[in-house]
Design an enzyme around this catalytic site. Structure first.
Site, PDB file in Angstrom:
ATOM      1  N   LYS A 193      -3.059   5.951  -4.252  1.00  0.00           N
ATOM      2  CA  LYS A 193      -4.170   6.841  -3.914  1.00  0.00           C
ATOM      3  C   LYS A 193      -3.990   8.210  -4.554  1.00  0.00           C
ATOM      4  O   LYS A 193      -2.859   8.666  -4.748  1.00  0.00           O
ATOM      5  CB  LYS A 193      -4.267   7.018  -2.391  1.00  0.00           C
ATOM      6  CG  LYS A 193      -4.180   5.727  -1.596  1.00  0.00           C
ATOM      7  CD  LYS A 193      -4.169   5.990  -0.095  1.00  0.00           C
ATOM      8  CE  LYS A 193      -3.865   4.724   0.682  1.00  0.00           C
ATOM      9  NZ  LYS A 193      -2.424   4.418   0.709  1.00  0.00           N
ATOM     10  N   ASP A 239       0.831  -1.201   0.000  1.00  0.00           N
ATOM     11  CA  ASP A 239       0.000   0.000   0.000  1.00  0.00           C
ATOM     12  C   ASP A 239       0.865   1.251   0.000  1.00  0.00           C
ATOM     13  O   ASP A 239       1.633   1.492   0.922  1.00  0.00           O
ATOM     14  CB  ASP A 239      -0.903  -0.001   1.247  1.00  0.00           C
ATOM     15  CG  ASP A 239      -1.814   1.217   1.294  1.00  0.00           C
ATOM     16  OD1 ASP A 239      -2.959   1.106   0.825  1.00  0.00           O
ATOM     17  OD2 ASP A 239      -1.372   2.272   1.796  1.00  0.00           O
ATOM     18  N   ARG A 285      10.679  -6.952  12.467  1.00  0.00           N
ATOM     19  CA  ARG A 285       9.278  -6.597  12.696  1.00  0.00           C
ATOM     20  C   ARG A 285       8.436  -6.852  11.456  1.00  0.00           C
ATOM     21  O   ARG A 285       7.276  -7.260  11.556  1.00  0.00           O
ATOM     22  CB  ARG A 285       9.166  -5.133  13.119  1.00  0.00           C
ATOM     23  CG  ARG A 285       9.649  -4.883  14.532  1.00  0.00           C
ATOM     24  CD  ARG A 285       9.494  -3.437  14.915  1.00  0.00           C
ATOM     25  NE  ARG A 285      10.065  -3.189  16.236  1.00  0.00           N
ATOM     26  CZ  ARG A 285      10.335  -1.977  16.702  1.00  0.00           C
ATOM     27  NH1 ARG A 285      10.087  -0.913  15.964  1.00  0.00           N
ATOM     28  NH2 ARG A 285      10.849  -1.821  17.911  1.00  0.00           N
ATOM     29  N   HIS A 288      -7.820   9.375  -1.318  1.00  0.00           N
ATOM     30  CA  HIS A 288      -7.070   9.352  -0.070  1.00  0.00           C
ATOM     31  C   HIS A 288      -7.862   9.953   1.102  1.00  0.00           C
ATOM     32  O   HIS A 288      -7.836   9.410   2.207  1.00  0.00           O
ATOM     33  CB  HIS A 288      -5.740  10.094  -0.246  1.00  0.00           C
ATOM     34  CG  HIS A 288      -4.656   9.634   0.662  1.00  0.00           C
ATOM     35  ND1 HIS A 288      -3.334   9.683   0.330  1.00  0.00           N
ATOM     36  CD2 HIS A 288      -4.696   9.105   1.916  1.00  0.00           C
ATOM     37  CE1 HIS A 288      -2.595   9.208   1.327  1.00  0.00           C
ATOM     38  NE2 HIS A 288      -3.407   8.861   2.304  1.00  0.00           N
ATOM     39  N   ILE A 322      -2.765  -3.100   7.178  1.00  0.00           N
ATOM     40  CA  ILE A 322      -1.509  -2.787   6.483  1.00  0.00           C
ATOM     41  C   ILE A 322      -0.496  -2.189   7.459  1.00  0.00           C
ATOM     42  O   ILE A 322      -0.217  -0.995   7.431  1.00  0.00           O
ATOM     43  CB  ILE A 322      -1.753  -1.843   5.284  1.00  0.00           C
ATOM     44  CG1 ILE A 322      -2.688  -0.686   5.675  1.00  0.00           C
ATOM     45  CG2 ILE A 322      -2.305  -2.603   4.099  1.00  0.00           C
ATOM     46  CD1 ILE A 322      -2.771   0.424   4.621  1.00  0.00           C
ATOM     47  N   LYS A 355       3.056  -1.112   9.103  1.00  0.00           N
ATOM     48  CA  LYS A 355       4.265  -0.554   8.493  1.00  0.00           C
ATOM     49  C   LYS A 355       5.452  -0.739   9.419  1.00  0.00           C
ATOM     50  O   LYS A 355       5.324  -0.585  10.634  1.00  0.00           O
ATOM     51  CB  LYS A 355       4.051   0.940   8.229  1.00  0.00           C
ATOM     52  CG  LYS A 355       5.227   1.626   7.562  1.00  0.00           C
ATOM     53  CD  LYS A 355       5.346   3.071   7.976  1.00  0.00           C
ATOM     54  CE  LYS A 355       6.348   3.229   9.087  1.00  0.00           C
ATOM     55  NZ  LYS A 355       6.649   4.607   9.464  1.00  0.00           N
ATOM     56  N   SER A 356       6.596  -1.060   8.832  1.00  0.00           N
ATOM     57  CA  SER A 356       7.855  -1.080   9.573  1.00  0.00           C
ATOM     58  C   SER A 356       8.981  -1.060   8.553  1.00  0.00           C
ATOM     59  O   SER A 356       8.790  -1.470   7.398  1.00  0.00           O
ATOM     60  CB  SER A 356       7.972  -2.327  10.451  1.00  0.00           C
ATOM     61  OG  SER A 356       9.217  -2.335  11.124  1.00  0.00           O
ATOM     62  N   TYR A 373       2.885   9.910  -0.521  1.00  0.00           N
ATOM     63  CA  TYR A 373       4.010   9.341   0.222  1.00  0.00           C
ATOM     64  C   TYR A 373       5.349   9.598  -0.476  1.00  0.00           C
ATOM     65  O   TYR A 373       6.402   9.445   0.143  1.00  0.00           O
ATOM     66  CB  TYR A 373       3.848   7.825   0.411  1.00  0.00           C
ATOM     67  CG  TYR A 373       2.606   7.393   1.148  1.00  0.00           C
ATOM     68  CD1 TYR A 373       1.805   8.312   1.829  1.00  0.00           C
ATOM     69  CD2 TYR A 373       2.214   6.059   1.163  1.00  0.00           C
ATOM     70  CE1 TYR A 373       0.656   7.908   2.490  1.00  0.00           C
ATOM     71  CE2 TYR A 373       1.074   5.646   1.831  1.00  0.00           C
ATOM     72  CZ  TYR A 373       0.291   6.574   2.489  1.00  0.00           C
ATOM     73  OH  TYR A 373      -0.839   6.162   3.143  1.00  0.00           O
ATOM     74  N   ASN A 423       5.247  -9.267  11.841  1.00  0.00           N
ATOM     75  CA  ASN A 423       3.891  -8.748  11.636  1.00  0.00           C
ATOM     76  C   ASN A 423       3.039  -9.624  10.724  1.00  0.00           C
ATOM     77  O   ASN A 423       1.805  -9.538  10.762  1.00  0.00           O
ATOM     78  CB  ASN A 423       3.943  -7.328  11.080  1.00  0.00           C
ATOM     79  CG  ASN A 423       4.315  -6.298  12.126  1.00  0.00           C
ATOM     80  OD1 ASN A 423       4.279  -6.567  13.320  1.00  0.00           O
ATOM     81  ND2 ASN A 423       4.683  -5.104  11.670  1.00  0.00           N
TER      82      ASN A 423
END
Length: 277
Positions: free
Chosen positions: A76, A46, A238, A109, A230, A232-233, A51, A242
């Site tokens: 998005k 995603d 991690r 978005h 979703i 995030k890392s 971003y 996850n």
């Protein structure tokens, strides 16, 4: 490690239930992070125009060694590009940056209600979908009111509404609206922001009962609710941890205890009724 199950959307397209988000991942780090995620088994990635890392996401997917059709990529349209013509142009720019051909899912978005043009933006998404340039279209951060207005004026029901959702903000009423219209709920910030949620005693208790981390316990809560999620890392350990949430099951009591953290809902991100950035 058991594989990630797919969820069938309202147009028949299947999407992995657990994915990898790249919000705030710098462009210089995103290629390695996405490569690591794909190597760990993630098949939903995603991103978003806002971003600034779509190019890196596309590069990582192309270099992953996994067939393109096996990786589901979301991006998005940002608030400044609302409106029919501007959205079509924004989509073309995002698709070019990704360099992956068809976009798997394209989302609005934010509704940015002060602008008053998300219906025109949605009509552009309908055009993109009808032309076959995106397999799935949907929205982010829409409230029940925004959704009802959209549904009354347009012909394609959003497949997904991606919203802030975690035990502090379970979004029960909104998920009810989604269920009524066949819209899948997708959670951003699924384990909250910062440490506060993961430091909650009830989260620690559930995690200890299953010998998993607090983050894994919360992600398992999402899975059993039926949400897409979703996390995030950028830390490889991690990232791998996850996705390792399919080998245990929370009890009904544990599910309720986590949801109880949202008895007085706490939003960590912007309010969709007020955010117009």
């Amino acid at each position: 490690m058991p594989g990630v199950p797919n969820v069938v959307l309202n147009n028949g397209v299947e999407v992995p239930q657990l994915g990898f988000g790249v919000f705030l991942v710098p462009p210089e780090q995103v290629v390695e992070a996405v490569r690591t995620a794909i190597g760990a088994g993630y098949r939903l990635i995603d991103t978003a125009a806002a971003y600034g890392n779509e190019e890196g996401v596309g590069q990582a997917v192309r270099q992953s060694g996994v067939p393109r059709d096996d990786v589901f990529v979301t991006t998005k349209v940002w608030n400044d590009d609302h409106g029919y013509d501007k959205t079509l142009k924004a989509f073309d720019r995002s698709r070019a940056r990704l360099g992956l051909g068809v976009v798997d899912m394209y989302l609005i978005h934010w509704p940015t209600p002060a602008r008053g043009d998300y219906l025109q933006t949605w009509q552009a998404l309908e055009r993109i979908y009808q032309d076959g340039d995106a397999r799935v279209i949907g929205v982010c951060n829409f409230t029940g009111r925004h959704l009802e207005e959209l549904l009354a004026a347009t012909s394609v029901v959003p497949a997904v509404n991606q919203v802030e959702l975690h035990p502090y903000l379970p979004q029960d009423d909104l998920r009810e609206v989604h269920d009524r219209h066949g819209i899948v709920t997708e959670a951003w910030s699924p384990i909250g922001r910062g440490k506060s949620l993961l430091d909650e005693p009830v989260v620690a208790k559930v995690a200890a009962a299953h010998r998993v981390s607090p983050a894994q316990a919360v992600l398992r809560w999402h899975i059993q609710l039926g949400n897409l999620a979703i996390p995030k890392s950028v830390t490889p350990e991690r990232i791998r941890a996850n996705i390792d949430v399919f080998g245990f099951q929370l009890t009904p009591g544990e599910m309720a205890s986590l949801a109880g953290l949202g008895t007085q809902p706490r939003r960590l991100g912007p309010d969709p009724d007020r955010f117009n950035g």
